[in-house]
Design a protein around this motif. Structure first.
Motif, short mmCIF file in Angstrom:
data_model
loop_
_atom_site.label_atom_id
_atom_site.label_comp_id
_atom_site.label_asym_id
_atom_site.label_seq_id
_atom_site.Cartn_x
_atom_site.Cartn_y
_atom_site.Cartn_z
N GLU A 86 0.85 -1.17 0.00
CA GLU A 86 0.00 0.00 0.00
C GLU A 86 0.89 1.23 0.00
N THR A 96 -3.51 0.07 -3.06
CA THR A 96 -2.69 -1.14 -2.97
C THR A 96 -2.07 -1.42 -4.33
N HIS A 222 -8.17 5.20 1.55
CA HIS A 222 -7.69 4.08 0.75
C HIS A 222 -8.69 3.83 -0.37
N PRO A 224 -9.89 1.47 -3.56
CA PRO A 224 -9.69 0.20 -4.27
C PRO A 224 -9.74 0.39 -5.78
#
Lengths: 504, 190, 254
Positions: A86, A96, A222, A224
């Motif tokens: 990450e 990631t 974060h 995805p």
């Protein structure tokens, strides 16, 4: 620990079964050197490796391993590790990435044409996914992908000969390939021509990639990967070297004036083609698509997805030179921006910087529109007087109305009716507002003469300009006098509607 | 008393030999996997009983038209390429992917049709779960199709006397000189 | 005397292994798998079967190892489990503090998983059984057309794996089975029957000899990349391999 399965999987190149097909078994490629007297820098096999095996020096972007000074083919051992980690993709945004060597793009590999490369691909034990590698510089099934499929916590090895010189992309080719590439699994391998590349002062490694996240550009946290966006080819980020700001600020590339810079630019994709340009520089030499034939004096070069190019230029003048994808919204709204900072003495003969700043007045023939400004201010303050309107209207009349009706309001005989002492105007002063805003066609009689012309609507004038002009006209040249307000004009403009039929 | 000593010595050799017999199985030996085989002669045999002699092992099935005949031929070819001394020290084992169809009788008739000498060749079947395990330990893949045929990988595998995989080849239908060399080296290892 | 008897009985009960694992009944049927049954297009047939509702945990596996010491990490043969087998535990028969009893057990090989399932009177599920069960979500038997189902799986793939594994017992799907997607990779019995080309771009490559018969399987439903990645993962493994993210659950035939 034996790896029987990988041997099976690696069998593609060597597998031959005469019974199942009538073709003779394929023998391993024993390339014969080209019969023609080819230049050494064309495709060639220079024979078996000589000397001790060499462990390849790999570098992280934007750095490039040093040039190879060797005049014989060698065995080169490359060890590359896949690490899923990450990392920030933008300020406050993490992603990631799946990386070769811990960076996006992955480590830069540099070998010489004719080298025998023993490639070790390691997959870190923490990885969730299996990975492999396809190097575009490999001649062989899958570019090595068939022979390097590696589970987490394992390593694969295969060997290839670098038959062709050039700058080549490598990337992961595990299903789904697009996702592995989109997560950053790409890099460059340079196969030097046997005579080496010409010396330059700086060599840098830049690779463009498009990234797809479910959140919007710069949405914090974060993020995805978003497969739908990737399939639709709607990237969220388009970046150099995997991160917004990877090549700006403290991370900017550097050079001095009067130096030569070579950039190895790759485009990992997965989808977009790059229109690569360095603002303020012209590429003295480009090897388009990384091929052997050079092009000169290029402003912007196309780098296909899964391709690369080499550009060279000479720095003459200090400053910040911006690397962009000239599909320009990508540069300013998605992050495809990097900086090459060139320091050194100025060179005014090449570029002077700003010399003079002088006033340029607009298009209006009346140089002084002060009265208009005064009226406007007064109107805003609610203190507008008729005299202020007349003064403003006079300035506005000139150059707009005077073109046809003349500066003294006389008009042009048989063509444009007069405004001076106009009985037409006096008969219905309110009508003037409609005429100015909507125009007038058809026969009219003014001061005993007939006019059958077309007055176009003065739609470039706004309501208070019309009010000021009409106030000036009605108070000039023996016209009855009066005053028009902005509100009246606005009402008249709205009431009449388009193409109103003027009464006779 | 005169006979006691030799008897005791004999007993000592027998039992002492037993006790000193098998050193522990190396961790990478396939014989660590308990697999119950039934041969073409109906004999029951644990795979591990083959320990002590190098083995040339493969997997096949009798109704396979494509490559399995070649596998058997390759085993034969490979064995014949060895010198007689080496040849005598190895056994050949082919285990079926298809225990449902390949019962003892089928294996026997296949062996007869292809003239496979039972002193040299063991064709065997095992229960389906054990077939899968054996394929796992040998690194072979197979998959049954709806029509009863199998997709499978094809290799010849050399086990040393302790059951470790010493060499393997995917070259089927003709001789693999590197594999033949490896057999010679493994068999004649001091 | 009665008290002693009662205490003895109580002690016996405590000494018995933990309550038997729960298995849910699944109906089976014809199923459009990502892996066509004939290698080209045929649908898969899944017979009704039972599937363990939860992954096997560290605690359960520890009990197994204590009862079958040949599966201790210091005793197991290298050909049955690689060097990383159970290295997340503090000791050969001691979980330690890092490995929690209710976490799914990982770093186990296929042979180890098989042996455990045998000890429960079960076996590993086949790929088709596993795929069949995983297609369900909380309310539907086949939720694969729902992008949310796919997103859920992809979300797991994109999370880095250096965080500690959560405990088993997540939300159940419509069959009552938990954690099919989003916790760990899982072994299947016929993992080495997933004969896909190791370079996945070679679908349709007529290299018939590699997997004699029909060539490598052409994967169907290529947009179902969530499942394809699972196949990619399993096809990269060998029977003795272990990984940090690979666990298992068992199945029973009806």
């Amino acid at each position: 620990m034996s790896r029987p399965l990988s041997t099976v999987l690696a069998a593609l190149a060597v597998f031959a079964l005469a019974a199942c097909s009538d073709k003779p078994p394929a023998s391993p490629a024993a390339a014969t050197p080209p019969a023609s007297t080819s230049v050494a820098s064309e495709r060639g096999d220079f024979g078996p490796p000589q000397g001790e095996p060499i462990k390849a020096v790999l570098t992280s972007p934007p750095h490039v391993p040093p040039p190879i000074h060797r005049n014989y083919p060698a065995k080169v051992i490359v060890e590359l590790e896949v690490i899923e980690k990450e990392m920030p993709i933008s300020e406050g945004v993490s992603y990631t990435f799946w990386t070769f060597g811990g960076t996006v793009p992955g480590s830069f590999i540099r070998v010489r044409q004719g080298d025998t490369v023993e490639f070790h691909l390691k997959n870190a034990p923490d990885s969730k996914m299996p990975h492999n590698i396809d190097l575009h510089g490999v001649t062989g099934p899958g570019g090595g992908a068939a022979s390097s499929f590696t589970a987490p916590g394992h390593a694969s090895q295969f060997t290839f000969k670098a038959l062709n010189q050039g700058i080549y992309v490598y990337h992961c080719a595990t299903a789904p390939v697009g996702m592995h590439i989109a997560n950053g699994m790409y890099g460059l391998i340079l196969v030097e021509p046997p005579e080496g590349l010409s010396p330059v002062d700086h060599e840098y490694y830049v690779m463009q990639g498009d990234f797809y996240t479910t959140g919007k550009y710069r949405e914090k946290g974060h993020q995805p990967f978003d497969m739908e966006k990737a399939i639709d080819e709607h990237p969220t980020y388009v970046l150099f070297n995997g991160k917004e700001g990877a090549l700006t600020g403290d991370n900017a590339l550097t050079a001095k004036t009067n130096e030569t810079v070579r950039l190895f630019i790759g485009n990992g994709g997965p989808n977009l083609v790059s229109s690569f340009h360095v603002i303020g520089e012209i590429f003295d030499k480009v090897q388009p698509e990384g091929g052997t034939v050079a092009q000169h004096n290029v402003q912007t070069t196309l780098i296909p997805a899964g391709g690369a190019a080499t550009v060279e230029f000479h720095t003459d003048v200090p400053g910040s030179y911006v690397l962009v994808d000239h599909s320009i919204f990508r540069a300013f709204n998605k992050g495809a921006l990097g900086i090459l900072k060139v320091d050194g003495p100025e060179n005014k003969l090449v570029y002077s910087g700003k010399e003079v700043d002088y006033v340029y007045l607009g298009d209006r023939s009346e140089p002084n529109l002060k009265a208009v400004a005064t009226a406007a201010k007064a109107h805003a303050a609610g203190t507008l007087t008729k005299d202020e309107q007349i003064a403003a209207g006079k300035q506005l009349f000139t150059g707009t109305c005077s073109v046809c009706h003349q500066a003294n309001g006389e008009g042009l005989a048989n063509v444009f009716p007069p405004l001076a002492k106009s009985d037409f105007l006096a008969a219905d002063p309110k009508r003037a507002m409609t005429i100015v805003t909507h125009g007038l066609t058809g026969k009219i009689t003014v001061n005993g003469h007939e006019y059958d012309s077309v007055m176009p609507p003065m739609s470039q004038l706004n309501d208070d300009e019309v009010a000021n002009i009409l106030t000036y006209v009605i108070n000039s040249w023996d016209n009855p006098g009066g005053q028009y307000s902005k509100e009246d004009v606005a009402k008249a403009r709205a009431e009449a509607g388009p193409h109103a039929d003027p009464g006779h | 008393m005169k006979h006691l000593l030799p008897v005791l010595a004999l007993l000592a050799v027998l039992f002492g030999g037993r006790a000193a017999a098998a050193p522990p199985l190396p961790g990478d030996s396939v014989y660590n996997l308990p697999v119950q085989l039934t041969t073409q002669d109906g004999q029951q045999q644990m795979l591990a009983e083959r320990r002590g002699r190098p083995q040339l092992v493969t997997m096949f099935y009798t109704s396979c038209q494509m490559v399995c005949p070649m596998i058997i031929d390759s085993l034969r070819l490979t064995r014949n390429a060895l010198d007689p001394a080496t040849r005598a020290k190895i056994d050949l084992l082919a285990v079926s992917f298809d225990p449902a169809k390949d019962d003892v009788a089928t294996l026997k008739s296949y062996a007869e049709k292809r003239k496979l000498d039972p002193r040299i060749w063991t064709l065997a079947r095992a229960e389906p779960a054990q077939v899968r395990q054996l394929s796992g330990v040998l690194g072979l893949q197979y998959r049954q199709l709806p029509d009863g045929e199998f997709n499978h990988s094809s290799e010849l595998i050399l086990l040393d006397a302790e059951g470790r995989i010493a060499a393997r080849t995917t070259l089927i239908g003709r001789l693999d000189p590197a594999f033949v060399k490896a057999i010679g080296e493994t068999v004649n290892k001091p | 005397m009665r008290l002693r008897l009662a205490l003895a009985w109580f002690g016996l009960v405590l000494a018995l292994p933990a309550a038997a694992a729960e298995y849910a009944a699944l109906p089976g049927g014809t199923f459009a798998s990502v892996l066509p049954a004939d290698g080209k297009a045929a649908a898969a047939q899944v017979a009704p079967f039972r599937l363990r509702t939860e992954l096997v945990t560290n605690g359960e596996y520890l009990a197994f190892v204590r009862e079958h010491p040949q599966w201790r990490r210091d005793k197991v043969a290298g050909i049955l489990a690689d060097a990383r087998y159970l290295t997340q535990w503090a000791g050969a028969d001691d979980l330690g503090e890092q490995a929690l009893p209710r976490q799914p057990v990982t770093r186990v090989s296929w042979f180890a998983a098989q042996a455990y399932c045998a000890s429960e009177g079960a076996r590993l599920p086949s790929w088709y059984e596993w795929e069949f069960a995983a297609a369900a979500d909380a309310s539907r038997r086949d939720a694969r057309a729902d992008p949310a189902w796919r997103e859920n799986i992809l979300g797991w793939y994109s999370r880095p794996s250096n965080a500690a594994l959560p405990a088993v017992g997540g939300a159940a799907n419509v069959y009552g089975v938990r954690d099919m997607n989003g916790l760990v990779w899982e072994w299947v019995d016929d993992f080495n029957a997933l004969m896909v080309a190791s370079d996945s771009r070679q679908q349709g490559d007529p290299d018939l000899l590699k997997f004699c018969g029909a060539g490598a399987i052409s994967l169907q439903e290529k947009e179902n990349y969530a499942v394809l990645m699972r196949i990619a993962m399993l096809s990269a493994l060998k029977a003795a391999d272990t990984t940090n993210n690979l666990g298992f659950r068992c199945a029973k035939s009806n």
